[in-house]
Design an enzyme around this catalytic site. Structure first.
Site, PDB file in Angstrom:
ATOM      1  N   ASP A  13     -64.155  46.488 -17.454  1.00  0.00           N
ATOM      2  CA  ASP A  13     -63.588  46.961 -18.720  1.00  0.00           C
ATOM      3  C   ASP A  13     -62.531  46.017 -19.298  1.00  0.00           C
ATOM      4  O   ASP A  13     -61.987  46.285 -20.373  1.00  0.00           O
ATOM      5  CB  ASP A  13     -62.932  48.341 -18.523  1.00  0.00           C
ATOM      6  CG  ASP A  13     -63.939  49.433 -18.175  1.00  0.00           C
ATOM      7  OD1 ASP A  13     -65.127  49.296 -18.541  1.00  0.00           O
ATOM      8  OD2 ASP A  13     -63.531  50.424 -17.543  1.00  0.00           O
ATOM      9  N   LYS A  40     -59.272  52.889 -23.404  1.00  0.00           N
ATOM     10  CA  LYS A  40     -60.618  52.957 -23.999  1.00  0.00           C
ATOM     11  C   LYS A  40     -61.245  54.317 -23.743  1.00  0.00           C
ATOM     12  O   LYS A  40     -60.924  54.990 -22.745  1.00  0.00           O
ATOM     13  CB  LYS A  40     -61.541  51.851 -23.466  1.00  0.00           C
ATOM     14  CG  LYS A  40     -61.874  51.898 -21.966  1.00  0.00           C
ATOM     15  CD  LYS A  40     -63.050  52.768 -21.595  1.00  0.00           C
ATOM     16  CE  LYS A  40     -63.188  52.889 -20.077  1.00  0.00           C
ATOM     17  NZ  LYS A  40     -63.838  54.063 -19.585  1.00  0.00           N
TER      18      LYS A  40
HETATM   19  P1  ATP Z   1     -61.669  52.212 -14.196  1.00  0.00           P
HETATM   20  O1  ATP Z   1     -61.067  51.281 -15.193  1.00  0.00           O
HETATM   21  O2  ATP Z   1     -62.028  51.555 -12.885  1.00  0.00           O
HETATM   22  O3  ATP Z   1     -62.713  53.128 -14.762  1.00  0.00           O
HETATM   23  P2  ATP Z   1     -59.688  54.271 -14.384  1.00  0.00           P
HETATM   24  O4  ATP Z   1     -59.566  54.067 -15.835  1.00  0.00           O
HETATM   25  O5  ATP Z   1     -60.212  55.596 -13.942  1.00  0.00           O
HETATM   26  O6  ATP Z   1     -60.525  53.159 -13.697  1.00  0.00           O
HETATM   27  P3  ATP Z   1     -57.221  52.902 -13.743  1.00  0.00           P
HETATM   28  O7  ATP Z   1     -55.977  53.566 -14.241  1.00  0.00           O
HETATM   29  O8  ATP Z   1     -57.694  51.698 -14.425  1.00  0.00           O
HETATM   30  O9  ATP Z   1     -58.334  54.024 -13.663  1.00  0.00           O
HETATM   31  O10 ATP Z   1     -56.952  52.610 -12.187  1.00  0.00           O
HETATM   32  C1  ATP Z   1     -57.917  52.429 -11.217  1.00  0.00           C
HETATM   33  C2  ATP Z   1     -57.244  52.006  -9.909  1.00  0.00           C
HETATM   34  O11 ATP Z   1     -56.871  50.649 -10.034  1.00  0.00           O
HETATM   35  C3  ATP Z   1     -55.951  52.750  -9.584  1.00  0.00           C
HETATM   36  O12 ATP Z   1     -56.209  53.847  -8.776  1.00  0.00           O
HETATM   37  C4  ATP Z   1     -55.104  51.712  -8.876  1.00  0.00           C
HETATM   38  O13 ATP Z   1     -55.185  51.859  -7.488  1.00  0.00           O
HETATM   39  C5  ATP Z   1     -55.706  50.362  -9.242  1.00  0.00           C
HETATM   40  N1  ATP Z   1     -54.803  49.474 -10.032  1.00  0.00           N
HETATM   41  C6  ATP Z   1     -54.532  48.187  -9.804  1.00  0.00           C
HETATM   42  N2  ATP Z   1     -53.704  47.676 -10.732  1.00  0.00           N
HETATM   43  C7  ATP Z   1     -53.438  48.657 -11.582  1.00  0.00           C
HETATM   44  C8  ATP Z   1     -52.649  48.734 -12.749  1.00  0.00           C
HETATM   45  N3  ATP Z   1     -51.952  47.713 -13.241  1.00  0.00           N
HETATM   46  N4  ATP Z   1     -52.613  49.918 -13.390  1.00  0.00           N
HETATM   47  C9  ATP Z   1     -53.333  50.973 -12.922  1.00  0.00           C
HETATM   48  N5  ATP Z   1     -54.073  50.945 -11.813  1.00  0.00           N
HETATM   49  C10 ATP Z   1     -54.132  49.803 -11.138  1.00  0.00           C
END
Ligand code: ATP
Length: 314
Positions: free
Chosen positions: A150, A17
């Site tokens: 999200d 997103k």
């Molecule tokens: P958010 O959705 O919180 O804004 P983001 O988009 O910046 O975060 P994501 O890639 O969603 O980042 O990952 C956030 C954190 O979630 C990662 O640092 C990781 O430790 C944890 N996490 C748990 N499960 C997953 C997964 N399946 N994929 C990615 N990250 C995961």
């Protein structure tokens, strides 16, 4: 009556997103911030493969497109896929059915593109199909809300407003197709850290109300033709000062993209990904080529939206 054969494996992909607008309001009593956002799903996908596990175990493995392990993603019970599968299982009362999950990760980790949420949404849909639990969208959204702010949007996709802490999504007209260049960093930025920094920067200032600009919503609900102009005049991501304080080079990257001709340059969610709006796909490709040469850019993706939310693909 015809018996329904049990499925052995299911594949679901879910999109990243972006936030076309992100207004962050006051901190709520539960510690989350009040948000008003305009989400859009873009064509960068994680794919979750779910295979029935007769032992009852719920496990996950994660790899990138080259088959290599992905740094920063846990493979224990804290992985959002495991949490999603266990939540669905508890909700439906299935106690002995297991699943081996495998995530093909294309969405950069901790990049502000909600990759973890996409994986959780894909897992809900995959396990619902695999275990034939037959939940409707409302029920799946209820579980998604419990998994993360999200996650509901990753199920719905398209273009949606998000309120509450982002988890209350309302579908909007799709609007015109937009093409962005996403400049990514291999060093993620923690979303909770970014919100904490925002609180620190805001200090004691009066609590704000998070609202979406009427001009933006009107442009979307009209024929969509004025959306880009509305985006240019109302562009806002309240997490920008916090992300830039935590990662000082981001400001320079935003300026470089604007100088290179991007129509709009903005932080993706809590960063560190930066988004550059192209006039069209070929303009975006040229922008991408220029940005790829920068030392502070580890990867570029051409992203087009809106696209649908989580979908079964196998
Ligand atoms: P958010 O959705 O919180 O804004 P983001 O988009 O910046 O975060 P994501 O890639 O969603 O980042 O990952 C956030 C954190 O979630 C990662 O640092 C990781 O430790 C944890 N996490 C748990 N499960 C997953 C997964 N399946 N994929 C990615 N990250 C995961």
């Amino acid at each position: 009556m015809r018996a329904v054969a049990a499925l052995r494996a299911v594949k679901v992909r879910a999109p990243a997103k972006i936030n076309l607008h992100l207004a962050v309001g006051a901190t709520r009593p539960d510690g989350f911030h009040q948000l008003a956002t305009l989400y859009q799903a873009v064509d960068l996908y994680d794919t979750v493969h779910a295979r029935r596990d007769g032992s009852g175990a719920v496990t996950v493995t994660v790899a990138d497109a080259a088959g290599d392990p992905v740094l920063g993603v846990p493979s224990d019970g804290s992985n959002l896929c495991v949490r999603a599968a266990l939540l669905l299982r508890a909700h439906t009362g299935l106690t002995t059915t297991g699943v081996a999950l495998h995530v093909l990760k294309r969405i950069p980790v901790a990049g502000g593109l909600a990759g973890g949420s996409a994986d959780a949404a894909a897992t809900l849909l995959a396990c619902d199909a695999l275990w034939r639990t037959g939940l409707d969208l409302e029920a799946l959204l209820g579980l998604a809300r419990r998994l993360g702010s999200d996650v509901p949007f990753a199920l719905v996709g398209g273009t949606c407003t998000g309120t509450g802490r982002g988890e209350l999504v309302t579908a909007q007209p799709a609007g015109p197709r937009l093409t962005w260049v996403a400049a990514t960093s291999s060093r993620g930025l923690s979303t909770p850290r970014c919100y904490a920094e925002l609180d620190r920067l805001r200090g004691r200032e009066r609590a704000r109300v998070a609202e979406l600009p009427t001009a933006l919503l009107d442009a979307l609900r009209g024929d969509g033709a004025g959306l880009v102009d509305a985006l240019l005049t109302t562009a806002r991501n309240d997490l920008t000062p916090a992300a830039m304080a935590l990662r000082p080079g981001l400001g320079e990257l935003v300026r470089a993209g604007a100088q290179a001709g991007a129509r709009l340059a903005m932080l993706a969610g809590s960063g560190p990904t930066v988004l550059f709006l192209g006039a069209d796909r070929s303009h975006a490709s040229r922008l991408a080529a220029q940005l790829l040469g920068r030392i502070d850019v580890d990867g570029v993706h051409l992203l087009t939206g809106p696209v649908p939310g989580a979908q079964r693909v196998g």
